[in-house]
Enzyme design. Structure first.
Site, PDB file in Angstrom:
ATOM      1  N   ASP A   9       0.850  -1.185   0.000  1.00 32.79           N
ATOM      2  CA  ASP A   9       0.000   0.000   0.000  1.00 32.79           C
ATOM      3  C   ASP A   9       0.886   1.236   0.000  1.00 32.79           C
ATOM      4  O   ASP A   9       2.030   1.199   0.472  1.00 32.79           O
ATOM      5  CB  ASP A   9      -0.923   0.022   1.224  1.00 32.79           C
ATOM      6  N   GLY A  10       0.359   2.314  -0.547  1.00 33.01           N
ATOM      7  CA  GLY A  10       1.022   3.606  -0.537  1.00 33.01           C
ATOM      8  C   GLY A  10       0.097   4.633   0.071  1.00 33.01           C
ATOM      9  O   GLY A  10      -1.122   4.469   0.066  1.00 33.01           O
ATOM     10  N   GLU A  47       2.593   3.821  -4.259  1.00 44.70           N
ATOM     11  CA  GLU A  47       2.027   2.508  -4.596  1.00 44.70           C
ATOM     12  C   GLU A  47       3.047   1.697  -5.407  1.00 44.70           C
ATOM     13  O   GLU A  47       3.257   0.504  -5.151  1.00 44.70           O
ATOM     14  CB  GLU A  47       0.730   2.658  -5.377  1.00 44.70           C
ATOM     15  N   ASP A  69      -4.307  -2.381  -3.210  1.00 43.79           N
ATOM     16  CA  ASP A  69      -5.569  -1.673  -3.395  1.00 43.79           C
ATOM     17  C   ASP A  69      -5.452  -0.583  -4.466  1.00 43.79           C
ATOM     18  O   ASP A  69      -6.350   0.226  -4.639  1.00 43.79           O
ATOM     19  CB  ASP A  69      -6.084  -1.097  -2.082  1.00 43.79           C
ATOM     20  N   HIS A 124      -9.238  -0.043   2.614  1.00 37.97           N
ATOM     21  CA  HIS A 124      -9.987   0.343   3.814  1.00 37.97           C
ATOM     22  C   HIS A 124     -11.295  -0.451   3.947  1.00 37.97           C
ATOM     23  O   HIS A 124     -12.317   0.071   4.362  1.00 37.97           O
ATOM     24  CB  HIS A 124     -10.263   1.848   3.810  1.00 37.97           C
ATOM     25  N   ASP A 134      -1.348  -0.224   5.154  1.00 41.08           N
ATOM     26  CA  ASP A 134      -1.788   1.165   5.247  1.00 41.08           C
ATOM     27  C   ASP A 134      -1.188   1.824   6.489  1.00 41.08           C
ATOM     28  O   ASP A 134      -0.736   2.974   6.424  1.00 41.08           O
ATOM     29  CB  ASP A 134      -3.313   1.236   5.276  1.00 41.08           C
TER      30      ASP A 134
END
Length: 145
Positions: A9-10, A47, A69, A124, A134
């Site tokens: 994740d970024g 990302e 994501d 999320h 995250d």
């Protein structure tokens, strides 16, 4: 080939702004967390850096399931956009410049070493590893305050 599950994740505080990325590698029941970031960057760069950093941490060619994501990341690989951009001199179909060619080049090179399947998950939404990534990414982004 050994199988590794990678979750990435970024995050970015502003876009551009302070950014961070997080990754969790899972292999043979063992987990390794990675994170990093930049003081001024974009979410898409974070990302990409998450995926690049995680794949770069592998010591030998592996079969990888990389879960993210980021539709930007997953679609650009799975739909062949990144390869097409490179073939066209980092130009998109409409002739505009492709963004982040430096990072796409690194990622495409890594995909020649590892057998990677990309999987998109909604961010999320309670996916445990996505949530963990995250936290890693946002903590790093927040460290630039």
């Amino acid at each position: 080939m050994r199988h590794v599950d990678i979750y990435t994740d970024g995050a970015c505080r502003g876009n551009p702004g302070a950014g961070g990325w997080g990754a969790v590698l899972v292999c043979d029941g063992k987990e390794k967390e990675l994170s990093g970031g930049e003081a001024v960057t974009t979410n898409n760069r974070m990302e990409l850096l998450a995926a690049i950093s995680a794949l770069s941490a592998l010591k030998y060619p592996c079969e990888v399931t990389l879960t993210s994501d980021s539709k930007y990341l997953v679609d650009a690989i799975e739909k062949g956009w990144a390869v097409s951009w490179r073939e066209k001199g980092w130009r998109r179909a409409d002739k505009s410049p492709a963004l982040n060619p430096d990072l796409w080049e690194k990622l495409l090179d890594l995909l020649e070493i590892h057998d990677v399947t990309f999987v998109w998950v909604k961010g999320h939404a309670g996916h445990p590893y996505n949530e963990r990534c995250d936290v890693l990414a946002t903590n790093f982004a927040d460290s630039f305050k």
